[in-house]
Design an enzyme around this catalytic site. Structure first.
Site, PDB file in Angstrom:
ATOM      1  N   ARG A 112      14.370  25.446  18.282  1.00  0.00           N
ATOM      2  CA  ARG A 112      12.424  25.327  18.224  1.00  0.00           C
ATOM      3  C   ARG A 112      12.143  25.200  16.897  1.00  0.00           C
ATOM      4  NH1 ARG A 112       8.728  24.923  21.679  1.00  0.00           N
ATOM      5  NH2 ARG A 112       6.793  26.553  21.381  1.00  0.00           N
ATOM      6  N   THR A 392       7.868  16.984  27.280  1.00  0.00           N
ATOM      7  CA  THR A 392       8.862  17.504  27.285  1.00  0.00           C
ATOM      8  C   THR A 392       9.853  17.515  28.124  1.00  0.00           C
ATOM      9  OG1 THR A 392       7.485  19.724  26.507  1.00  0.00           O
ATOM     10  CG2 THR A 392       9.285  20.674  27.573  1.00  0.00           C
ATOM     11  N   THR A 410      11.315  19.469  23.785  1.00  0.00           N
ATOM     12  CA  THR A 410      10.056  19.193  23.620  1.00  0.00           C
ATOM     13  C   THR A 410      10.058  18.676  21.682  1.00  0.00           C
ATOM     14  OG1 THR A 410       8.088  19.475  24.421  1.00  0.00           O
ATOM     15  CG2 THR A 410       9.083  21.074  23.145  1.00  0.00           C
ATOM     16  N   SER A 464       6.765  30.040  23.076  1.00  0.00           N
ATOM     17  CA  SER A 464       7.599  28.658  23.508  1.00  0.00           C
ATOM     18  C   SER A 464       7.043  29.406  25.717  1.00  0.00           C
ATOM     19  CB  SER A 464       8.427  28.074  23.541  1.00  0.00           C
ATOM     20  OG  SER A 464       9.481  27.428  24.653  1.00  0.00           O
TER      21      SER A 464
HETATM   22  N1  GLY Z   1       6.070  22.974  23.863  1.00  0.00           N
HETATM   23  C1  GLY Z   1       5.827  23.561  25.079  1.00  0.00           C
HETATM   24  C2  GLY Z   1       5.971  24.979  25.595  1.00  0.00           C
HETATM   25  O1  GLY Z   1       6.909  24.627  24.341  1.00  0.00           O
HETATM   26  O2  GLY Z   1       6.267  25.640  26.447  1.00  0.00           O
END
Ligand code: GLY
Length: 584
Positions: A112, A392, A410, A464
């Site tokens: 991430r 996403t 995402t 997230s």
């Molecule tokens: N950006 C959406 C998530 O990571 O939940």
């Protein structure tokens, strides 16, 4: 190669036959060639939110690749065919279930985005009013975290792939170069963000009509030549070009011109992390899901545990008692999320306590069966904290040997920050919006914070809700699933698990079934449109629930393996673009 698929029309017909409430495919393509459910006697099952991505998976498998190779090809093609949802400027998670002699081993890969080193907790606050300014974390120069997609896919492949890296990018390079017709879903996303895209010259050059002052429309061709060149460089040079080489240089030049926070050292220090997988038993199955920095796995397991002992199957799937209990369990989970969840490298998250049966059962006992509890009555767990679309993407792949990949990726909101790195075709994410900017505001998905656990800090990972999930039975992986849509992800995945493991619906029915969502604040049950029965809505309102009808945005991608016959099933959510296929 044998290809087995059933059509969208058949899927709807079979759901209707069961007397269930199938969701109307409001987002689907007019072209029904893509299938939404497939079954086969063996081989590999793939469910993705695109048609080119599913084709790419089988192209790579035909060349001798394994499902990890296929997952990399799918990720790269999704970055091209769903530029509004994911891309090289974003990040994600993979849950990798590997069959071993001893059973199954699960790894949780975290790639991430991370907050730039220059980020700080007051960066989205207006100094005069003291209030958070949502636009600052959603669009433009401050919105992007340091992207992890390229590093994550590269390292995941290096550890587990079979074919050479550069072969895996060829379907994406071809698609970016040749282009493809804009489908209804992409056309709608382009229209919705035309102002943001129009304001950035590089984005405008890609997504606008070459001679008219408007975004591309359905049926027009989207060619992404710069992205094709970038993908070629990454294919040849690997991840280093993105963090240290020629692509890094272009990102840093964009940072200088657009005054982004991302610096050379942010790119240099980016690290992919292997996280401890979450696991819990639920009614004879073992559920594996994503740990923090996702809230997804924690709360998915918490909700399942909370409702585990209730006679849900006796009550029925769309019975007000079932919906009331499950929604109330969701409500508690989101109160806990607001208090405790954040990056585990920065805050201590009481994960074991939150997913314990003991805590879940105590929550169940406190949920009155005859009335809804208002927000004020639902407090976060009394744990001492030791010291957050429809955007996403998710795809799921499983082979007949029992290996599984479940991955959610995402750039956050549609088209992320709206900034394209000049000359690369890379759209930068707006993942910084997944941090809590203050204790009073809410993010893109309405998620709130009751503590500083998810406040911005340099190098920290934003919270997230992405919930890639695997289910194991008798030592074998039997399901891989997940979904896009922010905070709704975890409740949608939970419901598909309940539909399958408790209510005994078929895979296709489990995904098509109408869904609902409760996230503590706002104090309401959001029910997916259209199709939620009016009578059930009335019963829930009598219990004191506020019921709001909305498009929850979840698009569940599910693959399954039958333990006895080893036959495979793939289901791509009927609600939107996607395809499911099983081939041997
Ligand atoms: N950006 C959406 C998530 O990571 O939940």
């Amino acid at each position: 190669m044998r290809k087995l698929q059933c059509t969208l029309v058949l899927l709807v017909a079979s759901c209707a036959h069961q007397g269930l409430v199938p969701a109307t495919p409001y987002g689907r393509s007019a072209d029904l060639n893509s299938s939404y459910e497939a079954k086969g006697a063996g081989g590999v099952a793939v469910a993705t939110q695109g048609r080119y991505a599913t084709d790419a998976a089988f192209e790579i498998l035909r060349r001798g690749g394994n499902i990890v190779d296929a997952a990399v090809a799918v990720s790269m093609v999704q970055a091209v065919e769903r530029p509004h949802s994911t891309g090289l400027g974003g990040g994600g998670f993979v849950l990798w279930g590997k069959k071993t002699a001893a059973g199954g081993k699960v790894e949780a890969w975290d790639f991430r985005e991370r907050a730039p080193l220059a980020a700080h907790s007051k960066m989205f606050i207006d100094l005069k009013s003291g209030k958070a300014v949502p636009e600052l974390s959603r669009y433009g120069r401050l919105a992007s975290g340091v992207p992890g997609m390229v590093a994550g896919l590269y390292e995941f492949h290096r550890a587990n792939g079979k074919l050479p890296w550069k072969e895996l990018l060829s379907p994406a390079i071809r698609l970016a170069q040749d282009g493809f017709e804009v489908n209804p879903e992409l056309a709608s996303a382009l229209e919705g963000k035309s102002d943001i895209l129009g304001a950035n010259a590089a984005a405008r050059a890609i997504f606008f009509h070459p001679r008219e002052p408007r975004v591309l429309k359905e049926g027009e061709r989207l060619v992404q030549s710069d992205l094709a060149s970038t993908l070629k460089v990454i294919a040849g040079e690997g991840k280093d070009t993105f963090y240290k080489g020629s692509i890094a240089k272009k990102i840093l030049e964009e940072a200088r011109l657009s005054r982004l926070l991302i610096t050379r050292s942010d790119l240099h220090r980016y690290k992919v992390k292997l996280r401890p997988v979450l696991q819990s038993e639920f009614r004879g199955s073992t559920i594996y899901s994503m740990p923090p920095p996702s809230s997804g796995g924690v709360h998915l397991l918490q909700i399942l545990n909370t409702v585990e002992r209730a006679p849900l199957e006796k009550w029925g799937i769309l019975d007000s008692r079932s919906v009331h209990l499950v929604a109330s369990a969701m409500q508690q989970a989101f109160a806990d999320r607001a208090q405790f969840l954040g990056d585990p490298d920065f805050v201590k998250v009481p994960v074991a306590e939150l997913i314990s049966k003991e805590y879940a059962y105590s929550v169940q006992e406190k949920i009155p069966l005859d009335r809804a509890r208002p927000v004020s009555e639902v407090r976060a767990a009394p744990f001492r904290a030791p010291v957050e679309s429809d955007d996403t993407i998710h795809f799921s792949i499983m082979d007949s040997e029992g290996n599984a990949v479940s991955s959610t990726q995402t750039i956050n909101g549609h088209f992320g920050s709206g900034i394209v790195v000049r000359g690369t075709g890379i759209l930068l994410n707006n993942e910084m919006d997944d941090f809590a900017a203050s204790l009073s505001g809410a993010n893109l998905f309405g998620a709130v914070a009751s503590s500083r656990a998810n406040f911005v800090e340099p190098g920290k990972t934003p919270l997230s809700s992405m919930s890639p999930t695997l289910v194991e039975k008798e030592g074998r992986f039997v399901m891989a699933l997940g979904s896009p849509s922010g905070t709704r992800i975890l409740t949608c995945v939970t419901q598909v698990l309940l539909n399958r493991l408790v209510f005994g619906l078929s895979p296709a029915q489990s995904v098509a079934q109408i869904r609902y969502h409760q996230q503590w604040q706002p104090d309401q049950i959001q029910v997916d449109e259209p199709g939620f029965p009016a009578e059930l809505k009335g019963r829930l309102e009598k219990l004191g629930h506020k019921v709001d009808t909305t498009n929850l945005g979840c698009r569940v991608q599910l693959v399954e393996r039958d333990t006895e016959s080893s036959s495979l099933t793939a289901v791509s959510d009927i609600r939107a673009e996607g395809s499911a296929r099983v081939e041997r």
